[in-house]
Design an enzyme around this catalytic site. Structure first.
Site, PDB file in Angstrom:
ATOM      1  CD  GLU A 178      -2.167  -8.602  11.048  1.00 36.49           C
ATOM      2  OE1 GLU A 178      -0.965  -8.951  11.034  1.00 36.49           O
ATOM      3  OE2 GLU A 178      -2.754  -8.150  10.048  1.00 36.49           O
ATOM      4  N   GLY A 238      -5.297  -4.963   5.361  1.00 39.71           N
ATOM      5  CA  GLY A 238      -4.469  -5.871   4.572  1.00 39.71           C
ATOM      6  C   GLY A 238      -5.002  -7.288   4.516  1.00 39.71           C
ATOM      7  NE  ARG A 239      -6.854  -8.488  10.617  1.00 36.93           N
ATOM      8  CZ  ARG A 239      -6.380  -7.311  11.032  1.00 36.93           C
ATOM      9  NH1 ARG A 239      -5.282  -6.813  10.467  1.00 36.93           N
ATOM     10  NH2 ARG A 239      -6.966  -6.644  12.006  1.00 36.93           N
ATOM     11  CE  LYS A 255      -3.813   0.093   2.412  1.00 38.04           C
ATOM     12  NZ  LYS A 255      -4.804   0.209   3.519  1.00 38.04           N
ATOM     13  CD  GLU A 258       9.092  -7.216   6.610  1.00 30.01           C
ATOM     14  OE1 GLU A 258       8.996  -7.567   7.799  1.00 30.01           O
ATOM     15  OE2 GLU A 258       8.515  -6.198   6.148  1.00 30.01           O
ATOM     16  CE  LYS A 262       6.184  -3.450   9.794  1.00 27.45           C
ATOM     17  NZ  LYS A 262       4.812  -3.304   9.253  1.00 27.45           N
ATOM     18  CG  HIS A 273      -1.735 -40.883   9.032  1.00 25.48           C
ATOM     19  ND1 HIS A 273      -1.679 -42.224   9.347  1.00 25.48           N
ATOM     20  CD2 HIS A 273      -2.789 -40.725   8.193  1.00 25.48           C
ATOM     21  CE1 HIS A 273      -2.634 -42.873   8.702  1.00 25.48           C
ATOM     22  NE2 HIS A 273      -3.328 -41.976   7.986  1.00 25.48           N
TER      23      HIS A 273
END
Length: 548
Positions: free
Chosen positions: A358, A272-273, A211, A217, A509, A389
């Site tokens: 979040e 964002g999510r 954005k 990152e 961050k 399993h």
């Protein structure tokens, strides 16, 4: 929307009524609940918008559901839903509207932010995305050397990665197999190296999703992608043919070398999510085509309408959200397992981890008070039958109560022999076994030696939801995602927290930016951390490889 100080959740009469009810039924076994009602499996089930929810294997009665709905009403859930749909500023700490539902609105609907209908802008971006996706898919968008695009790499992190990765894998059956799709999010250089190892820069398109176009990152990986491309293509002008941006920062996009005509916008009122159905989903649209992408949006929209208009006793997201509160706050269950019995949904649990944790990993209420109750549980999961399993032993016979959602489909997209019957037999068998278990008498009746009986006894009474759909289509995927989005909102409303901010991701961050020059500097840099962090930095510096 303004918030007012309300009684603490645990002091509300509706909460205390649930607490009294919990004491009365907490030891009741699902075996008994089913024995008392031959039609329980039909009564505790809801079907709408292509999804069937069987919640009969939960440790609840009709009275439990009634009391939970009274709690929801007491916590103003209906009013909060309407406030969200009206575009009110319900994200109070960031002073933003929360209007992801507008991303899947039809063209004739009206969703307003600050008095402005945002739906025309949403569809303008969708139309722009569709035009671009069609050009890439038809081979009309050419790279710098005139060759068509054969690989698309999405670079983002968090919501700019988890949603696109999940949806690409979920809809892979519908994707264009002539184009390779890769996703890079981790700042670990290995992620980029492995994603691009077998790609040709002349045929590769990068979608940079950020954005602000400043996310550390993402922009580190974007610069690496730029360097990787130009080592072969040589000319800075090539960037405009091999990079597009999903962003709102035209200045930074232009500085990078991307033509702002190829910048796809989204808005502050989209978290964002919650953004994969916006321009963040550009890679998905290129993969599956605009028609399938719009079908996914239609599935979202159908669930939005269901959530907004359906009475709570038949409302899929409300029921799932209230059941999560029931186990989290009364049974002290710490986690929720999500088990999709569909290989294409292998990344769905990871996507839900961000959506749920979040959103509801908060300890301060909307009116600024410290909570005195548990909020968001831990979400986790794996596709069936693999998980059987791996960790099912703990769910069946361990000491922890782990409510689980089982997701299955009546039809497979890849019919081979009797695979799907075997897969779905496991869905039904696992939820039955978790609910009813096997008593010591039943084990003895099988001729099991006495010393072995306790080891082969299953207590049962482990709660599950079963969610079924006809088959995994783009529309069903949209409904399924929106189901969990609105369930998360329901939980956050009960807990009186802001489900739409994420301040908890900020501190690490900020500290990382402080530490970077301390790691990279050739000269000794004064360290001002705790003794552990100082020692770790010094050790890293002593052994750091020189990559300059």
């Amino acid at each position: 929307m303004t918030t007012t100080s309300a009684p603490s959740l645990t002091q509300r009469p509706t909460w205390q009524a649930l607490q009294t009810h919990f004491v009365e039924i907490k030891d009741r076994h699902l075996r008994d609940l089913f024995a008392e009602d031959d039609h329980r499996g039909e009564r505790f089930a809801v079907e709408d918008v292509g999804l069937y929810l069987d919640y009969s294997k939960n440790r609840v009665t009709a009275e439990t559901i009634r009391l939970l709905i009274e709690l929801a009403e007491d916590c103003s859930l209906r009013e909060r839903i309407e406030a969200m749909f009206r575009g009110e500023t319900i994200n109070v700490t960031e002073h933003r509207s929360v209007l992801h539902v507008a991303l899947r609105a039809t063209r004739d609907e009206v969703f307003e932010v600050d008095g402005k209908n945002v739906v025309p802008e949403v569809h303008a971006v969708l139309d722009k995305m569709a035009d671009f996706a069609d050009r890439v898919r038809r081979g009309e968008w050419k790279g710098y050397t005139g060759r068509p695009i054969r690989a698309v790499v999405n670079i983002g992190i968090g919501g700019s990665d988890l949603g696109p990765v999940m949806a690409y894998e979920a809809l892979k059956y519908y994707s264009d197999r002539e184009i390779t799709f890769r996703f890079v999010s981790n700042v670990d250089s290995t992620d980029f190296a492995e994603a691009t190892r077998d790609l040709d820069p002349a045929e590769t398109l990068f979608i940079i999703s950020s954005k602000t176009f400043t996310t550390l990152e993402t922009m580190t990986n974007a610069q690496t992608a730029r360097d990787w491309s130009l080592r072969t293509l040589k000319d800075d002008q090539a960037v405009a043919r091999h990079f597009v941006a999903v962003s709102t920062n035209a200045e930074e996009v232009s500085k990078f070398g991307i033509d702002t005509a190829n910048m796809f916008e989204f808005w502050d009122w989209v978290g964002g999510r919650y953004s994969m159905d916006a321009a963040i989903g550009l890679s998905i649209m290129v993969a599956v085509g605009p028609d399938n992408f719009r079908s996914m949006l239609a599935g979202y929209h159908a669930m939005d309408l269901h959530f907004r208009t359906t009475p709570f006793e038949r409302n899929l997201p409300v029921l799932m959200g209230l059941l999560t509160v029931w186990y989290n706050n009364f049974f002290d269950a710490q986690t929720v397992g999500v088990m999709p019995y569909e290989q294409y949904l292998k990344r769905f649990p990871a996507y839900l981890q961000q959506l749920t944790m979040e959103s509801n990993g908060k300890h301060i209420t909307l009116d600024g008070r410290l909570v005195d109750y548990q909020t968001g549980p831990i979400f986790w999961g794996e596709p069936g039958t693999n998980g059987q399993h791996s960790f099912y032993q703990l769910i069946h016979q361990g000491t922890k109560l782990i409510p689980c959602d089982f997701i299955g489909f009546m039809q497979t997209l890849n019919p081979i022999r009797d695979h799907h019957d075997l897969l779905m037999a496991n869905v039904f068998a696992q939820t039955e076994a978790l609910a009813f278990g096997k008593t010591a008498d039943e084990v003895r009746a099988e001729g099991t030696p006495g010393w072995l009986v306790p080891h082969r006894t299953f207590e049962g009474n482990r709660p599950t939801n079963t969610i079924l759909a006809e088959r995994l289509t783009p529309e069903v995927l949209g409904s399924l995602i929106a189901l969990y989005e609105h369930s998360v909102f329901t939980q956050g409303t009960i807990w009186n927290i802001d489900s739409f901010d994420q301040w908890g991701v900020e501190l690490g961050k900020v500290l990382a930016k402080r530490i970077i020059p301390e790691l990279e500097g050739r000269d000794e840099v004064p360290l001002s951390h705790d003794s552990s962090t100082n020692t770790l930095i010094k050790r890293y510096r002593a052994h750091r490889a020189d990559t300059t």
